[in-house]
Design an enzyme around this catalytic site. Structure first.
Site, PDB file in Angstrom:
ATOM      1  N   ASP A  69       0.821  -1.208   0.000  1.00 52.32           N
ATOM      2  CA  ASP A  69       0.000   0.000   0.000  1.00 52.32           C
ATOM      3  C   ASP A  69       0.865   1.272   0.000  1.00 52.32           C
ATOM      4  O   ASP A  69       1.901   1.329   0.654  1.00 52.32           O
ATOM      5  CB  ASP A  69      -0.879  -0.032   1.257  1.00 52.32           C
ATOM      6  CG  ASP A  69      -2.029   0.937   1.198  1.00 52.32           C
ATOM      7  OD1 ASP A  69      -2.135   1.687   0.223  1.00 52.32           O
ATOM      8  OD2 ASP A  69      -2.828   0.936   2.159  1.00 52.32           O
ATOM      9  N   ASP A 111      -6.203  -7.171  -1.455  1.00 50.19           N
ATOM     10  CA  ASP A 111      -6.652  -7.018  -0.073  1.00 50.19           C
ATOM     11  C   ASP A 111      -8.131  -6.666  -0.027  1.00 50.19           C
ATOM     12  O   ASP A 111      -8.716  -6.207  -1.022  1.00 50.19           O
ATOM     13  CB  ASP A 111      -5.823  -5.938   0.623  1.00 50.19           C
ATOM     14  CG  ASP A 111      -5.553  -6.241   2.086  1.00 50.19           C
ATOM     15  OD1 ASP A 111      -6.313  -7.041   2.677  1.00 50.19           O
ATOM     16  OD2 ASP A 111      -4.597  -5.686   2.650  1.00 50.19           O
ATOM     17  N   ASN A 120     -10.377  -5.072   3.305  1.00 50.11           N
ATOM     18  CA  ASN A 120     -10.092  -4.760   4.700  1.00 50.11           C
ATOM     19  C   ASN A 120     -11.289  -4.385   5.567  1.00 50.11           C
ATOM     20  O   ASN A 120     -11.106  -3.798   6.621  1.00 50.11           O
ATOM     21  CB  ASN A 120      -9.054  -3.634   4.769  1.00 50.11           C
ATOM     22  CG  ASN A 120      -7.644  -4.163   4.602  1.00 50.11           C
ATOM     23  OD1 ASN A 120      -7.264  -5.137   5.230  1.00 50.11           O
ATOM     24  ND2 ASN A 120      -6.875  -3.529   3.742  1.00 50.11           N
ATOM     25  N   ASP A 169      -2.749 -11.184   9.550  1.00 49.48           N
ATOM     26  CA  ASP A 169      -1.908 -10.000   9.667  1.00 49.48           C
ATOM     27  C   ASP A 169      -0.933 -10.120  10.831  1.00 49.48           C
ATOM     28  O   ASP A 169      -0.046  -9.274  10.979  1.00 49.48           O
ATOM     29  CB  ASP A 169      -2.780  -8.753   9.880  1.00 49.48           C
ATOM     30  CG  ASP A 169      -3.308  -8.187   8.574  1.00 49.48           C
ATOM     31  OD1 ASP A 169      -2.877  -8.641   7.502  1.00 49.48           O
ATOM     32  OD2 ASP A 169      -4.162  -7.279   8.631  1.00 49.48           O
TER      33      ASP A 169
END
Length: 700
Positions: free
Chosen positions: A330, A441, A443, A505
């Site tokens: 990111d 991803d 989220n 994570d």
């Protein structure tokens, strides 16, 4: 006239009696032949003070016929036709599959029940399709697959979790009542993985009869296991439909997700062996047969601080450590300087990358590494050009202000303009740049997931699958990772379209031991992303020696999560050691049979992989040992008559604190027979808490 359908695989049988409806008589160990009196011998008595007829526990139980626990189908047609009763209309079958067509001429519904038994892996697949054959609309509330179990299946093992703590397990008695799990988060979820096990009391990794279940679906689900008051029991799983989510007009159909299930008489090891074999043969579709490349992901190294020259320096040092795929995470796209802005604006930030992305990619490729890029296409930030231009593209309900999650909102993938925009942006990135890998991803959960005011999780999930499918058709050589704040979207159906999961994570090696163990029951190690993180874990602030971090990451699809420029020469050398050790045994790790060993000391986690010729066994000491001396390591998956070389290939590098003299064999290569290894075993050192060793066995 009743009929028997006998489905056969390499080791298993499923026997289905077909009368008014189909019901399972046996699902488990292989039955050589069907005796003529089997139907007579399995006729049930009828209890006093109950219905006057026997009610089968069918492949789609019906409330209307007297099944009072959990019907397989629920719905109505303007308040009518809410209790259908089906009858067999047609049957097609062979030794590995059967399709049952049932109809209710009053409610004007048709069911197609499909059951497959994979010959090589012994895995059952089941799904149901309902068709509305009336001229009035039918509102479907539920359509779930049901599989019955024998009475001696009396203990449950279920999964729970949360962010950074996925795939945790618990045991429950399964004698009366039952268990129900509902997931309304719009993705597979960290909390409620759609899988469970039912088995004989006390089943373990190596011992006991077990039935395993997994629903291949990436949206909402309902999963339940019930014991009826008459002792019969079943597991049922399907998509959890929101109120009014599926309306079927005349001739329209709804098809449930596949339910995957299998049986083992060798404990949980047999379950994972069968699921892994099935997934490798039928689910995973790698673009090439190359070895799974070792990753470096930049996230924990630089976060949003992107400087091309520095990133190229990171790539140089990553390659020197043995990294094979370099992923920029990111922060690369326009306006993305933190987590509150720019999602949806999938254009390169030319302020950060004034010379474009090509110099970085070229440098990565020149170091012999593949280049990968992070994206989160399903999301949009309120502070973004996309949101300012198209606020109506958000998945939402008019008149309400839904809460943001991670400071972002979800895009409505059923909106054709939104879908086309996302496909065009992703397609442009993959066409313009030499990108071999997307870290995809997702989220946040779905809140108020509305499309034109109607509930839309089902449609959103289907549209997501279509986006993956169209991108992969356009770029078949690109691999995709399914990441969802870690393990929030992990299931067989998303794996049909992706090639790797970011399991969590949390890079804390102690937490990862439990997370990866839970995930290993369903998924083979080559799709389980497992990274070596820095000495101090970013998600727990706990510190682990490189031995614990390296060994924990070694058994999955290995990667590293750090800034190699800032690490000491000693730390980089240690990372390189574990990368090389992983590469040395990668073929075995990513193709062999995974197993777990029931430890005598519950503070240990013992697991391994073997291919008939060689074997790796990891012994991880999670906490303080229960006894002063460890139990011997006894190995079952050996040939008694064979001879093996046994040696340690990895152990803690620091001095052992809990022993003053270690066994001499740790520095040698032993020669032991299979029966000695199985019955007597080898003595282990006293491992300190949060440390691990790896034993290698090779058949001579």
């Amino acid at each position: 006239m009743q009929k028997i359908v006998h489905l056969k695989s390499k080791k298993h049988s499923m026997i289905i009696k077909v009368g008014r409806v189909p019901e399972i008589l046996h699902w488990g160990a292989n039955i050589a032949k069907i005796d003529p009196d089997l139907i007579l011998s399995t006729e049930r008595p009828i209890s006093q003070a109950r219905l006057d007829v026997d009610v089968p526990l069918s492949l789609c139980p019906e409330l209307g016929s007297g099944h009072f626990n959990a019907p397989g189908i629920e719905g109505h047609r303007h308040g009518e036709d809410w209790a259908p009763v089906f009858e067999m209309k047609a049957l097609t079958c062979d030794e590995q599959s059967a399709s049952f067509t049932l109809e209710d001429t009053v409610a004007k519904l048709e069911l197609l029940i499909e059951v497959k038994l994979d010959f090589n892996s012994d895995v059952v697949q089941k799904r149901i399709t309902v068709k509305n054959v009336a001229d009035k609309e039918y509102c479907l509330g539920k359509l779930s697959s049901t599989l019955s179990l024998p009475n001696h299946a009396n203990e449950l093992m279920t999964f729970h979790g949360r962010w950074c703590h996925e795939f945790q397990t618990q045991r429950l008695s399964f004698e009366h009542g039952g268990f129900m799990q509902e997931n309304r988060r719009g993705r597979t979820s960290h909390e409620n993985f759609p899988g469970l096990f039912v088995g004989s009391k006390g089943f373990s990794e190596q011992v006991g009869q077990v039935w395993g279940f997994h629903l291949g679906w990436s949206g909402n689900h309902q999963l339940r296991a019930d014991v009826r008051s008459d002792g019969r029991r079943f597991v049922q799983a399907g998509e959890l439909l929101l109120s009014g989510e599926v309306h079927l007009k005349e001739g329209e159909e709804y098809q449930s997700p596949w339910l995957y299930a299998t049986y083992s008489n060798t404990g949980l090891n047999g379950i994972s062996e069968r699921f892994h074999e099935f997934v490798r043969a039928n689910i995973i579709k790698f673009p090439t047969k190359k070895a799974r490349p070792v990753h470096l992901n930049t996230w924990e190294g630089i976060y949003f601080d992107h400087k091309p020259e520095y990133i190229m320096q990171m790539a140089t040092e990553a390659a020197e450590m043995g990294v094979e795929r370099f992923i920029i995470d990111d922060g690369w796209f326009i306006g993305r300087d933190g987590e509150r802005a720019a999602l949806g604006d999938w254009y390169l930030d030319e302020k950060k990358y004034p010379n474009g992305l090509e110099p970085v990619i070229n440098h990565v490729n020149e170091q012999g590494m593949e280049f990968g890029l992070w994206v989160e296409p399903e999301m949009v930030s309120e502070d973004s050009n996309l949101y300012r231009q198209h606020p109506d593209w958000v998945l939402s309900l008019p008149g309400y202000q839904q809460p943001s999650g991670r400071w972002q909102y979800v895009l409505d993938l059923q909106n054709p303009d939104c879908f086309s925009y996302l496909f065009d942006r992703l397609n442009d990135l993959l066409t313009r740049y030499n990108i071999g890998y997307f870290k995809w991803d997702m989220n946040r959960e779905l809140v108020q997931p509305g499309h034109h005011g109607k509930p839309a999780v089902h449609g959103q999930t289907k549209a997501l699958y279509r986006l993956f499918d169209e991108l992969r058709l356009a770029h078949p050589d690109v691999e995709i990772e399914s990441c969802s704040s870690g393990g929030g979207r992990i299931d067989f159906e998303i794996l049909q379209r992706t090639h790797r999961f970011w399991a969590s994570d949390c890079n804390d090696a102690l937490e990862r031991q439990a997370i990866q163990r839970g995930m290993s029951y369903f998924f083979p190690p080559e799709v389980m992303g497992a990274h070596i993180g820095p000495a101090e874990c970013h998600s727990t602030n706990r510190r682990h020696a490189i031995n614990m971090r390296g060994v924990t990451a070694l058994s999955g699809h290995m990667g590293v999560e750090l800034d190699p420029v800032k690490e000491s020469a000693e730390e980089k050398q240690a990372f390189a050691h574990y990368i090389q050790l992983h590469k040395q045994y990668r073929d075995l790790l990513h193709s062999g049979r995974s197993f777990r060993i029931d430890p005598a000391d519950q503070s240990q986690n013992i697991y391994g992989v073997e291919n008939g010729e060689e074997m790796l066994i990891t012994v991880c000491q999670l906490a303080m040992p229960n006894h002063a001396l460890p139990a011997p390591l006894r190995v079952r998956c050996v040939e008694k008559e064979a001879t093996y070389e046994v040696k340690i290939v990895e152990m803690p590098h620091t001095s052992f604190q809990l022993m003053k003299q270690r066994p001499q064999w740790l520095d040698q290569t032993l020669t032991l027979s299979g029966d000695n290894l199985e019955e007597i075993g080898v003595t282990l050192p006293i491992l300190d808490p949060e440390s691990a060793l790896i034993v290698h066995l090779k058949k001579m």
